[in-house]
Design an enzyme around this catalytic site. Structure first.
Site, mmCIF file in Angstrom:
data_model
loop_
_atom_site.group_PDB
_atom_site.id
_atom_site.type_symbol
_atom_site.label_atom_id
_atom_site.label_comp_id
_atom_site.label_asym_id
_atom_site.label_seq_id
_atom_site.Cartn_x
_atom_site.Cartn_y
_atom_site.Cartn_z
ATOM 1 C CB ALA A 1 -0.889 -0.019 1.229
ATOM 2 N N GLY B 1 0.488 -4.901 0.881
ATOM 3 C CA GLY B 1 -0.700 -4.909 0.028
ATOM 4 C C GLY B 1 -0.441 -5.577 -1.321
ATOM 5 C CD GLU C 1 1.702 -5.474 5.735
ATOM 6 O OE1 GLU C 1 2.467 -6.421 6.035
ATOM 7 O OE2 GLU C 1 0.934 -5.514 4.752
ATOM 8 C CD GLU D 1 -2.392 -7.381 2.909
ATOM 9 O OE1 GLU D 1 -2.026 -6.241 2.558
ATOM 10 O OE2 GLU D 1 -2.896 -7.604 4.021
HETATM 11 N N1 CO8 Z 1 4.649 3.125 -0.603
HETATM 12 C C1 CO8 Z 1 5.087 4.288 -1.111
HETATM 13 N N2 CO8 Z 1 6.262 4.400 -1.759
HETATM 14 C C2 CO8 Z 1 7.019 3.291 -1.884
HETATM 15 C C3 CO8 Z 1 6.604 2.040 -1.379
HETATM 16 C C4 CO8 Z 1 5.358 1.987 -0.701
HETATM 17 N N3 CO8 Z 1 4.862 0.851 -0.224
HETATM 18 N N4 CO8 Z 1 7.558 1.125 -1.658
HETATM 19 C C5 CO8 Z 1 8.535 1.774 -2.327
HETATM 20 N N5 CO8 Z 1 8.208 3.077 -2.477
HETATM 21 C C6 CO8 Z 1 8.985 4.118 -3.145
HETATM 22 C C7 CO8 Z 1 10.190 4.559 -2.323
HETATM 23 O O1 CO8 Z 1 9.796 5.511 -1.352
HETATM 24 C C8 CO8 Z 1 11.087 5.118 -3.388
HETATM 25 O O2 CO8 Z 1 10.639 6.414 -3.705
HETATM 26 P P1 CO8 Z 1 11.703 7.624 -3.828
HETATM 27 O O3 CO8 Z 1 12.529 7.259 -5.041
HETATM 28 O O4 CO8 Z 1 10.847 8.843 -4.049
HETATM 29 O O5 CO8 Z 1 12.494 7.641 -2.574
HETATM 30 C C9 CO8 Z 1 10.810 4.241 -4.595
HETATM 31 O O6 CO8 Z 1 9.559 3.599 -4.328
HETATM 32 C C10 CO8 Z 1 11.849 3.143 -4.785
HETATM 33 O O7 CO8 Z 1 11.971 2.444 -3.566
HETATM 34 P P2 CO8 Z 1 13.396 2.234 -2.828
HETATM 35 O O8 CO8 Z 1 14.344 3.338 -3.160
HETATM 36 O O9 CO8 Z 1 13.111 1.970 -1.389
HETATM 37 O O10 CO8 Z 1 13.887 0.903 -3.582
HETATM 38 P P3 CO8 Z 1 14.831 -0.240 -2.988
HETATM 39 O O11 CO8 Z 1 15.144 -1.138 -4.148
HETATM 40 O O12 CO8 Z 1 15.945 0.329 -2.198
HETATM 41 O O13 CO8 Z 1 13.889 -1.053 -1.946
HETATM 42 C C11 CO8 Z 1 11.863 -2.131 -1.216
HETATM 43 C C12 CO8 Z 1 12.766 -1.746 -2.400
HETATM 44 C C13 CO8 Z 1 12.578 -3.140 -0.317
HETATM 45 C C14 CO8 Z 1 10.589 -2.741 -1.775
HETATM 46 C C15 CO8 Z 1 11.535 -0.854 -0.387
HETATM 47 O O14 CO8 Z 1 11.054 0.152 -1.276
HETATM 48 C C16 CO8 Z 1 10.485 -1.060 0.667
HETATM 49 O O15 CO8 Z 1 10.786 -1.589 1.722
HETATM 50 N N6 CO8 Z 1 9.233 -0.610 0.426
HETATM 51 C C17 CO8 Z 1 8.171 -0.668 1.392
HETATM 52 C C18 CO8 Z 1 7.649 -2.077 1.530
HETATM 53 C C19 CO8 Z 1 6.570 -2.112 2.589
HETATM 54 O O16 CO8 Z 1 6.782 -1.830 3.735
HETATM 55 N N7 CO8 Z 1 5.356 -2.482 2.150
HETATM 56 C C20 CO8 Z 1 4.227 -2.566 3.023
HETATM 57 C C21 CO8 Z 1 3.459 -1.297 2.976
HETATM 58 S S1 CO8 Z 1 2.166 -1.252 4.179
HETATM 59 C C22 CO8 Z 1 0.931 -2.145 3.505
HETATM 60 O O17 CO8 Z 1 1.016 -2.630 2.412
HETATM 61 C C23 CO8 Z 1 -0.260 -2.293 4.389
HETATM 62 C C24 CO8 Z 1 -1.461 -2.694 3.600
HETATM 63 C C25 CO8 Z 1 -2.652 -2.630 4.464
HETATM 64 C C26 CO8 Z 1 -3.498 -1.435 4.257
HETATM 65 C C27 CO8 Z 1 -4.694 -1.644 5.056
HETATM 66 C C28 CO8 Z 1 -5.671 -0.562 4.988
HETATM 67 C C29 CO8 Z 1 -6.893 -0.920 5.741
#
Ligand code: CO8
Length: 255
Positions: free
Chosen positions: A63, A106, A129, A109
């Site tokens: 998400a 997400g 998460e 999911e």
């Molecule tokens: N949301 C927003 N932006 C994101 C997300 C995300 N989930 N994942 C990556 N990005 C963005 C980064 O911020 C980055 O942006 P910028 O260039 O502007 O800094 C760009 O994508 C590239 O990402 P990275 O530079 O971090 O790339 P890496 O190769 O270094 O890392 C990863 C890749 C490991 C995937 C890393 O980006 C990461 O850890 N991302 C987050 C993963 C995460 O925590 N996902 C879970 C999110 S929470 C969720 O899904 C909950 C769902 C439930 C909702 C329920 C509602 C009721």
């Protein structure tokens, strides 16, 4: 559409998640585009299968954290945040997730909301998460546990570690692992095969399999038997069985 790209080839509709700058992070607008685009196609007898895919680097990295971060609990509750994904699970056409790279939070999911997951050998699944101070919110604790069992689900959800494609297949999350360059060709081949069958039978089959995850055996078996009986009202049943007896390929019409 801004966040997804849709293409139709024959009876298969493929959706490419398209927010490359944020690894296809799932925001509300993407969810709305996806559900609004697929809803009419779901009812179209000329469409027999959906494929949902991302990029080589990410199916979806979760998400959109930037969208969620400033929200209050009351806002999340009042908006019923992400309840719109129920519109995706309500689609009755078979759905295949073709996953390469990250399928996190997400994203994992969303893959699990599909009927089948095919993974490239580059795929990595996770529910991280916990690292953000929250828990999965669109099915992670429920679907993952049903698919891989309590031991693996607890391991993934409590540690936030990622699972590679081989472990995901071994654990029952993924149906097939293929070389990355084969992901879309092999997914399309399966999708075309599914789409060529009678749509009523395919819709009913996936509904019956899903029942197995939701109800007890006796109730599930009764549901299966009743919908099996119901399919004898279709032209596709007549055609499928007649074609077998006449030793010719069946021509299904979805009626
Ligand atoms: N949301 C927003 N932006 C994101 C997300 C995300 N989930 N994942 C990556 N990005 C963005 C980064 O911020 C980055 O942006 P910028 O260039 O502007 O800094 C760009 O994508 C590239 O990402 P990275 O530079 O971090 O790339 P890496 O190769 O270094 O890392 C990863 C890749 C490991 C995937 C890393 O980006 C990461 O850890 N991302 C987050 C993963 C995460 O925590 N996902 C879970 C999110 S929470 C969720 O899904 C909950 C769902 C439930 C909702 C329920 C509602 C009721």
């Amino acid at each position: 559409m801004e966040y997804i790209k849709i293409e139709q080839r024959g009876r298969v509709v493929t959706v490419h998640l398209h927010r490359p700058e944020v690894l296809n992070a799932l925001n509300t607008a993407l969810m709305t585009e996806l559900v609004d685009a697929l809803r009419p196609l779901d009812r179209d007898p000329a469409v027999g299968c959906f494929v949902i895919t991302g990029s080589e680097r990410a199916f979806a990295a979760g998400a959109d954290i930037r969208e969620m971060a400033p929200k209050s609990s009351i806002e999340m509750f009042a908006e019923d945040f992400f309840a719109g994904w129920d519109g995706f699970t309500a689609l009755r056409t078979p759905k295949i997730a073709a996953v390469a790279g990250y399928a996190l939070g997400g994203g994992c999911e969303l893959a699990m909301m599909c009927d089948i997951i095919f993974a490239a050998d580059t795929a990595r699944f996770g529910q991280p998460e916990i690292t953000l101070g929250v828990i999965p919110g669109i099915g992670g604790t429920q679907r993952l546990t049903r698919l891989v069992g309590k031991a693996k689900a607890m391991d993934m959800i409590l540690t936030g570690r990622l699972m590679d494609a081989v472990e995901a297949e071994r654990s029952g999350l993924v149906a097939r692992v293929v070389p990355a360059d084969q992901l879309l060709p092999q997914t399309m081949a399966a999708a075309e095969m599914i789409a060529a069958y009678g749509k009523l039978a395919a819709m009913t089959a996936r509904e019956a399999v899903d029942r197995a995850l939701e109800v007890g055996l006796r109730e599930g078996l009764l549901f299966e038997r009743r919908v099996f009986h119901a399919l004898f009202a279709t032209e596709d049943q007549t055609e499928g069985m007649q074609a077998f007896l006449e030793k010719r390929p069946a021509r299904f019409t979805g009626r």
